[in-house]
Design a protein around this motif. Structure first.
Motif, PDB file in Angstrom:
ATOM      1  N   LYS A  24       0.831  -1.211   0.000  1.00 26.61           N
ATOM      2  CA  LYS A  24       0.000   0.000   0.000  1.00 26.61           C
ATOM      3  C   LYS A  24       0.859   1.252   0.000  1.00 26.61           C
ATOM      4  N   GLU A  25       1.920   1.231   0.799  1.00 27.52           N
ATOM      5  CA  GLU A  25       2.809   2.396   0.865  1.00 27.52           C
ATOM      6  C   GLU A  25       3.482   2.643  -0.478  1.00 27.52           C
ATOM      7  N   MET A  26       3.879   1.566  -1.171  1.00 26.16           N
ATOM      8  CA  MET A  26       4.484   1.729  -2.498  1.00 26.16           C
ATOM      9  C   MET A  26       3.465   2.292  -3.490  1.00 26.16           C
ATOM     10  N   GLY A  27       2.223   1.801  -3.383  1.00 24.83           N
ATOM     11  CA  GLY A  27       1.169   2.307  -4.254  1.00 24.83           C
ATOM     12  C   GLY A  27       0.884   3.775  -4.009  1.00 24.83           C
TER      13      GLY A  27
ATOM     14  N   ILE B 204       1.247   6.914  -6.610  1.00 30.86           N
ATOM     15  CA  ILE B 204       0.147   7.840  -6.893  1.00 30.86           C
ATOM     16  C   ILE B 204       0.543   9.269  -6.563  1.00 30.86           C
ATOM     17  N   ALA B 205       1.253   9.439  -5.420  1.00 34.14           N
ATOM     18  CA  ALA B 205       1.683  10.782  -5.014  1.00 34.14           C
ATOM     19  C   ALA B 205       2.608  11.393  -6.067  1.00 34.14           C
TER      20      ALA B 205
ATOM     21  N   LYS C  50       1.824   0.392 -13.380  1.00 35.49           N
ATOM     22  CA  LYS C  50       2.586   0.321 -12.126  1.00 35.49           C
ATOM     23  C   LYS C  50       1.719  -0.201 -10.981  1.00 35.49           C
ATOM     24  N   LEU C  51       0.509   0.352 -10.861  1.00 37.15           N
ATOM     25  CA  LEU C  51      -0.372  -0.044  -9.767  1.00 37.15           C
ATOM     26  C   LEU C  51      -0.818  -1.504  -9.908  1.00 37.15           C
ATOM     27  N   MET C  52      -1.145  -1.894 -11.140  1.00 38.05           N
ATOM     28  CA  MET C  52      -1.533  -3.290 -11.358  1.00 38.05           C
ATOM     29  C   MET C  52      -0.335  -4.226 -11.145  1.00 38.05           C
ATOM     30  N   GLY C  53       0.847  -3.734 -11.499  1.00 37.61           N
ATOM     31  CA  GLY C  53       2.056  -4.527 -11.255  1.00 37.61           C
ATOM     32  C   GLY C  53       2.273  -4.754  -9.775  1.00 37.61           C
TER      33      GLY C  53
ATOM     34  N   ASN D  94     -11.114   2.560 -10.969  1.00 37.61           N
ATOM     35  CA  ASN D  94     -11.898   3.776 -10.676  1.00 37.61           C
ATOM     36  C   ASN D  94     -11.006   5.011 -10.676  1.00 37.61           C
ATOM     37  N   LEU D  95      -9.806   4.877 -10.114  1.00 40.98           N
ATOM     38  CA  LEU D  95      -8.862   5.999 -10.100  1.00 40.98           C
ATOM     39  C   LEU D  95      -8.472   6.381 -11.526  1.00 40.98           C
ATOM     40  N   ILE D  96      -8.150   5.376 -12.340  1.00 41.37           N
ATOM     41  CA  ILE D  96      -7.754   5.630 -13.721  1.00 41.37           C
ATOM     42  C   ILE D  96      -8.899   6.271 -14.502  1.00 41.37           C
TER      43      ILE D  96
END
Length: 530
Positions: free
Chosen positions: A322-325, A329-330, A369-372, A510-512
């Motif tokens: 989660k922190e990497m995600g 995103i940040a 990246k997020l899906m990875g 949803n974000l995308i």
């Protein structure tokens, strides 16, 4: 307590009434118009007024799951019901209705303020679950028995109490009685209780109060003891060895054994069962059961430690991912802010299209990246779950192997006992035939000694019954722990991992979609300007 509008047709709490009430109490002006157009989710409503609606029955409030304040006063409600889903309710007003009984409040464990003023209630009851109650108004009802108020002693947080207008209020000792027995209450009938009144009330009722305190203490100790025993039993059940710390299994072997209970009266059986320590004494059988009980608790503790370590490992992996995600995103949001600033200053349509394509490419890269990261977490958790499943299967296998070993020892003792019982029965039969018995036996037992086949069948039947009880105990333990293992693993795979993965993929998409909608909206805005 009739009302002027009792003759009016009763109203029903339906969708239309609720929608109207929510809109009337919701945001006003422009915000209100937007809320009306877009609709208000009942699950988001915290406060609801349904007073003066001529409501007869409480119903259809299940959607208001976050409701903390509910006004149902000045209606014609006859029964408290339909509130079970309002578990977050803190404040409830049911005053000025036709309620005759306190009920239907078991789920309202967070309730702090309850108003039942001006109803037809004759007894304070059915409020045990409301341990957070601080304010209680039940004035203008039909309470006649002062002793019924002792029920309110269980509410340690109760500070404000209104009883004014009930029949017992006319009794000379009313106020002093309430002050004496409800010592936590600070405001009675809207008046502060001073220390002088408290001292005088205690002095008058000192003996019955001390007796009540003693009884309450005894009841509390009994309750604590029962709760401790219940927790211990639950622990023993979870370890699959409940009842094995005593003669439970041994007693169970004889519980439905009619032949065995008759044979126990046979001369010499007491010595065989109780004083023959090398073969089949109760003490030795119970000792094996106790070893099984101790082993079961130890293994259960190991399993629980394994479960705790597994979930700790899972949570660490999820947190790290989660922190990497969030970092990814940040970083994108920094880029997005800069990109949108640049887009706002571009007037050339060709350059604008190029920049929009660049942004969409970055959005696609963000999705990758997020899906990875999600796929990486899925692989990581899959490996953790496999290790956990392997470890738990090994622990269950070891547990069952040892339990079956203990029960095998019990069977050995039963087999030896059976041989001794058979020898003793044949000897007794010979004595009965020769009329050489030194002791009198019951007619019921003598019926078994009519011939050799009868007594052999009786001893064998008793033996089979005992072995069946041991087999049933083994089957029960094997079935329960295997079902536990199967269910737990299935829940981890389905409810935890698959559901978590679906939620995460949905969140990413949803974000995308939101980011793509934002750039599309910006394009339209730019097009309108130029």
């Amino acid at each position: 307590m009739s009302r002027l509008y009792d003759t009016v047709e009763p109203s029903v709490i339906d969708e239309e009434m609720l929608q109207k009430a929510v809109e009337e109490q919701g945001p006003k002006e422009e915000a209100g118009k937007i809320a009306k157009v877009e609709g208000i989710d009942f699950a988001d409503v915290k406060s609801l007024r349904l007073d003066f609606k001529n409501i007869l029955k409480i119903d259809n409030l299940w959607e208001f799951s976050c409701l903390t304040k509910l006004q149902l006063d000045n209606n014609i409600i006859e029964k408290i019901e339909g509130l079970d889903t309002l578990v977050n309710l803190i404040w409830l007003d049911l005053s000025f209705n036709n309620i005759e009984m306190i009920e239907g409040l078991d789920k309202l464990t967070r309730l702090e303020d309850l108003t039942l003023y001006n109803n037809r209630i004759s007894k304070v009851e059915n409020m045990d679950k409301m341990t957070n109650l601080q304010v209680f108004s039940i004035g203008n009802n039909d309470l006649k028995d002062l002793e019924n108020l002792v029920y309110l002693r269980r509410f340690k947080k109760l500070k404000t109490l209104n009883l004014n207008g009930n029949p017992f209020c006319s009794q000379p000792e009313y106020r002093m009685y309430v002050i004496a027995f409800l010592s936590n209450v600070e405001f009675l009938d809207y008046r502060l209780i001073d220390q002088q009144s408290k001292d005088a009330a205690y002095e008058k009722y000192q003996i019955p109060i001390e007796e009540m305190l003693h009884n309450e203490k005894q009841a509390e100790l009994k309750k604590e003891d029962e709760e401790t025993r219940a927790k211990q039993l639950e622990l023993h059940r979870n370890a699959y060895v409940e009842g094995m710390d005593g003669p439970s299994l041994f007693d169970m072997m004889y519980s439905d054994d009619a032949e065995g209970n008759r044979l126990k009266e046979m001369p010499g059986v007491d010595e065989l069962i109780l004083t023959y320590p090398c073969i089949m004494s109760t003490i030795k059988f119970v000792a094996i059961c106790h070893q099984m009980f101790t082993f079961g608790l130890q293994e259960n503790e190991k399993r629980q430690e394994e479960v705790a370590q597994f979930w700790e490992c899972v949570e660490e992996a999820k947190l790290e991912n989660k922190e990497m995600g969030m970092k990814t995103i940040a970083e994108f949001m920094v880029y997005k802010k800069k990109a949108f600033q640049e887009l706002g200053q571009i007037s050339d349509s060709t350059l604008l299209d190029t920049k929009v394509k660049e942004f969409n490419a970055q959005v696609s890269e963000l999705w990758d990246k997020l899906m990875g990261l999600e796929l990486q977490l899925v692989d990581q958790l899959e490996e953790v779950i496999k290790d956990y499943e392997r470890n738990m299967a090994d622990m269950v296998s070891t547990f069952l192997e040892n339990i079956q070993g203990f029960l095998s020892q019990c069977r050995d003792l039963e087999n030896i006992h059976h041989e001794r019982m058979m020898e003793l029965s044949i000897i007794t039969l010979e004595k009965v035939i020769k009329n050489e018995l030194d002791e009198e036996i019951s007619e019921d037992l003598r019926m078994l000694f009519v011939d050799k086949d009868t007594i052999i069948n009786a001893v064998s039947s008793s033996h089979d019954s005992h072995l069946l009880k041991i087999d049933n105990k083994e089957d029960d333990i094997v079935t329960r722990i295997n079902n536990w293992l199967k269910t737990m693993i299935e829940q981890i795979h389905e409810e935890q991992e698959i559901s978590r993965n679906r939620r995460r993929v949905s969140e990413i998409n949803n974000l995308i979609d939101h980011l793509r909608d934002e750039i599309d909206g910006l394009e339209i805005q730019q097009g309108a300007q130029y």
